[in-house]
Design an enzyme around this catalytic site. Structure first.
Site, mmCIF file in Angstrom:
data_model
loop_
_atom_site.group_PDB
_atom_site.id
_atom_site.type_symbol
_atom_site.label_atom_id
_atom_site.label_comp_id
_atom_site.label_asym_id
_atom_site.label_seq_id
_atom_site.Cartn_x
_atom_site.Cartn_y
_atom_site.Cartn_z
ATOM 1 N N CYS A 117 0.844 -1.195 0.000
ATOM 2 C CA CYS A 117 0.000 0.000 0.000
ATOM 3 C C CYS A 117 0.879 1.244 0.000
ATOM 4 C CB CYS A 117 -0.936 0.071 1.180
ATOM 5 S SG CYS A 117 -2.086 -1.285 1.288
ATOM 6 N N ARG B 187 4.146 -0.728 -4.568
ATOM 7 C CA ARG B 187 3.876 -1.198 -3.206
ATOM 8 C C ARG B 187 2.522 -1.886 -3.086
ATOM 9 N NH1 ARG B 187 7.041 1.194 0.828
ATOM 10 N NH2 ARG B 187 5.364 0.782 2.293
ATOM 11 N N TRP C 229 -3.028 -2.779 -1.605
ATOM 12 C CA TRP C 229 -2.818 -4.220 -1.729
ATOM 13 C C TRP C 229 -3.732 -4.838 -0.679
ATOM 14 C CZ3 TRP C 229 -0.887 -8.362 1.242
ATOM 15 C CH2 TRP C 229 -0.551 -9.510 0.514
ATOM 16 N N ASN D 28 -2.088 2.872 5.924
ATOM 17 C CA ASN D 28 -1.288 1.665 5.664
ATOM 18 C C ASN D 28 -1.172 0.883 6.960
ATOM 19 O OD1 ASN D 28 -0.769 2.327 3.060
ATOM 20 N ND2 ASN D 28 1.403 2.801 3.354
ATOM 21 N N GLY D 29 -0.998 -0.421 6.870
ATOM 22 C CA GLY D 29 -0.760 -1.212 8.078
ATOM 23 C C GLY D 29 -2.044 -1.822 8.608
ATOM 24 N N GLU E 130 16.088 -19.383 -5.136
ATOM 25 C CA GLU E 130 15.795 -18.010 -5.553
ATOM 26 C C GLU E 130 15.363 -17.985 -7.030
ATOM 27 O OE1 GLU E 130 15.125 -15.283 -4.429
ATOM 28 O OE2 GLU E 130 15.703 -13.731 -5.832
ATOM 29 N N LYS F 289 11.807 -16.599 -8.375
ATOM 30 C CA LYS F 289 11.709 -15.560 -9.416
ATOM 31 C C LYS F 289 10.772 -16.013 -10.523
ATOM 32 C CE LYS F 289 12.882 -12.831 -7.807
ATOM 33 N NZ LYS F 289 13.484 -12.601 -6.546
ATOM 34 N N GLU G 232 7.104 -16.060 -9.384
ATOM 35 C CA GLU G 232 6.582 -14.718 -9.117
ATOM 36 C C GLU G 232 6.154 -13.980 -10.369
ATOM 37 O OE1 GLU G 232 9.849 -12.794 -6.986
ATOM 38 O OE2 GLU G 232 8.356 -11.824 -5.729
ATOM 39 N N HIS H 88 15.101 -39.019 -3.603
ATOM 40 C CA HIS H 88 14.221 -39.298 -2.461
ATOM 41 C C HIS H 88 12.776 -38.885 -2.726
ATOM 42 C CE1 HIS H 88 17.596 -40.580 -0.079
ATOM 43 N NE2 HIS H 88 18.263 -39.489 -0.451
ATOM 44 N N LYS I 214 5.228 -5.081 -2.834
ATOM 45 C CA LYS I 214 6.664 -4.969 -2.591
ATOM 46 C C LYS I 214 7.058 -5.241 -1.146
ATOM 47 C CE LYS I 214 10.804 -4.251 -3.912
ATOM 48 N NZ LYS I 214 11.412 -5.345 -4.672
HETATM 49 O O1 M6R Z 1 11.403 -6.455 2.322
HETATM 50 P P1 M6R Z 1 11.813 -7.872 2.642
HETATM 51 O O2 M6R Z 1 13.143 -8.219 2.109
HETATM 52 O O3 M6R Z 1 11.669 -8.197 4.108
HETATM 53 O O4 M6R Z 1 10.736 -8.762 1.868
HETATM 54 C C1 M6R Z 1 10.747 -10.157 1.974
HETATM 55 C C2 M6R Z 1 9.951 -10.810 0.863
HETATM 56 O O5 M6R Z 1 8.620 -10.374 0.905
HETATM 57 C C3 M6R Z 1 10.534 -10.510 -0.530
HETATM 58 O O6 M6R Z 1 11.861 -10.901 -0.615
HETATM 59 C C4 M6R Z 1 9.734 -11.233 -1.629
HETATM 60 O O7 M6R Z 1 9.888 -12.614 -1.495
HETATM 61 C C5 M6R Z 1 10.178 -10.735 -3.003
HETATM 62 N N1 M6R Z 1 9.044 -10.308 -3.760
HETATM 63 C C6 M6R Z 1 10.898 -11.749 -3.788
HETATM 64 O O8 M6R Z 1 11.218 -11.330 -5.076
#
Ligand code: M6R
Length: 613
Positions: free
Chosen positions: A2, A28, A73, A97-98, A486, A490, A493, A509, A608
């Site tokens: 947000c 965000r 969001w 926000n929050g 990772e 990616k 996502e 396994h 984000k």
């Molecule tokens: O701001 P942060 O690094 O704490 O966020 C953690 C995850 O939400 C963040 O890394 C998320 O997995 C990314 N979108 C990955 O690309």
């Protein structure tokens, strides 16, 4: 997650600026957006599902010099116009926000008092609570202070009152808010990106601070204090940001993600600069590190998502370089279990945003259970995690707009490598030769990354080959397994192709059962101690007709792996190879998403930074 943006100006139309700023915040959260403003003495509100763009047509019919806006969001309540901010209670409009804790309780009571609700959000509860408080307070700021004294939660809040079109009121409790000061206009935003195009004179609100904003003027109440700060005290709070609008621009790139991938040599160099000149001095992590580092006997790393994978790599470095036993855990799991903390445990949180609620809460949990010190690796300056930790090192990634983390990850890895060396140095566990060798690796790293961009063409071809994949498997071993993980994250996502990661030795396994002639398998095969082991694992895949894609720096011919697609990257056989092998997996995910026509910078359902559970 947000975004909040508000502005008040001396008689000029602020609405175009508001919409532009909100667009900068869209990364965000981008489920829905809304603005409210006062135009010809009347409060107007425009809200829409989807992007800020959807507000532009209607907004162009109005003019207003006081306005608030929000990109959402969804958390409490689905994606709908009714749930989009701003929320209204009588003459008040608010964006938020929050989260507000136990908001259902407040809601029940407010309904009994006759307040009607049109949304499912906790924000509307806050709007009505504020209105209720205005009934027994002389002014809005007193009403705001009364409400923030009665509710709990982590939030940032901005209020506009039709009865006073000369002021906006903002307050922050655990979520970021930044004031921007320009001659005749005052701005407030949850993120510097919205403000920088207008001004670089900033004040970061601290926990509990309240501000009355007027055109070119503010009244600042520090942490709910009754007394307003003097002009001198305010001027001491002002910081001049060196972020420029050009740095926020997408330039000639098609997506921010691609731009951010290519920024990595530069931002890694910036992150490593001081560590190189100060030769891994613990003081890089702040004054307290000098006394705390020698006392560290155990390390507990806490993080989420990509940052968690950075933590997994760090475990290898810290244990091998500093010889300190290290555990890594996902914050959202750790925070809810009984934990046993050994004497001399330092908590290391890793977070791009510094405001991920699960990591903030996991850190508190560890502290309540006996951790003796905390350290944050973070990209966003002055955010919650670095502010509340004993020691900190900021990564120099700059604003990362793409929701999929790229440069934030590799700068985190750089910072964690520095941490492993600084701990080793402070505990007398590193000889001069190793120290010089590691410093040299850091010096060479940016150029090696730049060289690894040579794989772009092949990555793009592989992206096309993944076009119709339903599911993929990423393999790696040892310190490179987190990079496989990772890579899989990616791909999921941004391309929405299912991807799973496995330590290559674990294949037999279970997951080997998934392998058939339809299954793309992307394997990391660096020339390290496990090279032969991984090569043998890959034979198991080929024997089951898996479609194999191998990323390797090996000069050893791989003719035995017949039919496999092979990408050669520059020789990376050094401790920093996980950073170098990240580049191809980022690019493969990017091109797979590109060929599928996905919204790469703003993938569906994601945001984000996650300031809620
Ligand atoms: O701001 P942060 O690094 O704490 O966020 C953690 C995850 O939400 C963040 O890394 C998320 O997995 C990314 N979108 C990955 O690309």
């Amino acid at each position: 997650m947000c975004g909040i943006f508000g502005a008040i100006s001396d008689n000029h139309n602020i609405l175009p600026t508001l919409l532009n700023g909100l667009e900068q915040l869209e990364y965000r959260g981008y489920d829905s957006a809304g603005i409210a403003f006062i135009s010809n003495g009347r409060t107007e509100r425009i809200r829409a599902v989807g992007r800020v763009e959807n507000l532009r047509n209607e907004a162009s019919r109005y003019q207003g010099s006081i306005a608030i806006g929000h990109t959402r969001w969804a958390t409490h309540g689905g994606v709908s116009v009714e749930n989009a901010h701003p929320h209204q209670s009588h003459h008040l409009m608010i964006v938020h926000n929050g989260i507000i804790d136990a908001y259902e309780e407040h809601k029940k009571r407010l309904i009994q008092k006759g307040y009607a609700f049109e949304s499912e959000t906790d924000t509307e509860v806050l709007a009505h609570l504020l209105h209720e408080a205005t009934l027994n307070n002389a002014d809005l700021i007193s009403a705001v202070k009364q409400v923030i004294a009665t509710v709990t939660g982590n939030y940032a809040l901005l209020v506009m009152d039709q009865n006073d079109p000369t002021s906006l009121i903002a307050t922050a409790q655990g979520c970021p808010l930044i004031l921007g000061l320009k001659d005749d206009t005052t701005f407030i935003a949850s993120d510097i990106a919205a403000i920088i195009p207008e001004t670089n004179r900033l004040i970061y609100l601290e926990q509990g601070d309240c501000v009355i904003m007027q055109a070119g003027n503010i009244a600042y109440f520090s942490n709910q204090a009754e007394q307003v700060l003097s002009p001198i005290a305010i001027s001491e709070k002002i910081q001049i940001s060196d972020l420029s609008i050009e740095k926020l621009d997408i330039g000639h790139y098609t997506h921010f993600m691609l731009k951010e991938i290519f920024e990595q040599p530069h931002v890694i160099e910036k992150t490593a600069l001081k560590a190189i000149t100060q030769q891994f001095d613990p003081e890089l992590f702040g004054e307290k590190a000098v006394t705390l580092f020698p006392q560290v006997k155990h390390i507990q790393i806490l993080a989420c998502g990509t940052s968690y994978f950075a933590g997994m790599v760090a475990k290898y470095w810290i244990e091998s370089i500093a010889k300190i036993p290290t555990h890594v855990e996902i914050s959202s799991e750790y925070r809810y279990r009984e934990v046993l903390i050994e004497d001399g445990t330092m908590i290391v949180t890793i977070s791009q945003s510094g405001e991920t609620l699960d990591t903030i809460e996991a850190k508190k949990h560890a502290e309540e259970n006996g951790a003796f010190a905390s350290l944050a690796i973070c990209n966003v300056k002055e955010s919650v995690l670095p502010r509340t930790s004993d020691c900190r090192l900021y990564t120099e990634a700059g604003i990362e707009v793409g929701v999929a983390s790229t440069k934030a990850f590799t700068t985190q890895l750089t910072a964690l490598f520095i941490l492993a060396n600084a701990l080793a140095k402070s505990q007398g566990k590193m000889d001069e030769t190793t120290l010089s060798k590691h410093l040299q690796m850091l010096r060479e790293l940016p150029a090696m990354i730049a060289q690894s961009f040579n794989c772009q063409e092949i990555a793009s071809q592989w992206g096309t080959l993944l076009l119709n994949a339903k599911s993929t498997l990423y393999l790696g071993r040892g310190i490179h397994f987190p990079i496989a993980a990772e890579g899989a994250l990616k791909l999921k996502e941004i391309s929405y192709i299912h991807a799973e990661s496995y330590p290559a030795g674990e294949l037999k396994h279970g997951p080997l059962a998934l392998v058939d002639d339809q299954m793309p398998i992307i394997a990391l095969l660096p020339h390290d101690d496990l090279f032969e082991k991984v090569r043998a694992n890959l034979h198991e895949v080929l024997a089951r007709k898996g479609k194999l894609f191998i990323i390797t720096d090996s000069k050893v011919p791989l003719d035995d792996l017949k039919g496999a697609h092979i990408m050669h990257v520059p020789e990376v056989s050094c401790a920093l190879s996980p950073i170098l092998l990240t580049i191809p997996v980022q690019l493969i995910a990017y091109y797979a998403a590109l060929v599928r026509g996905e919204d790469i910078d703003k993938p569906r359902n994601l945001a984000k930074s996650l300031t809620v559970e």
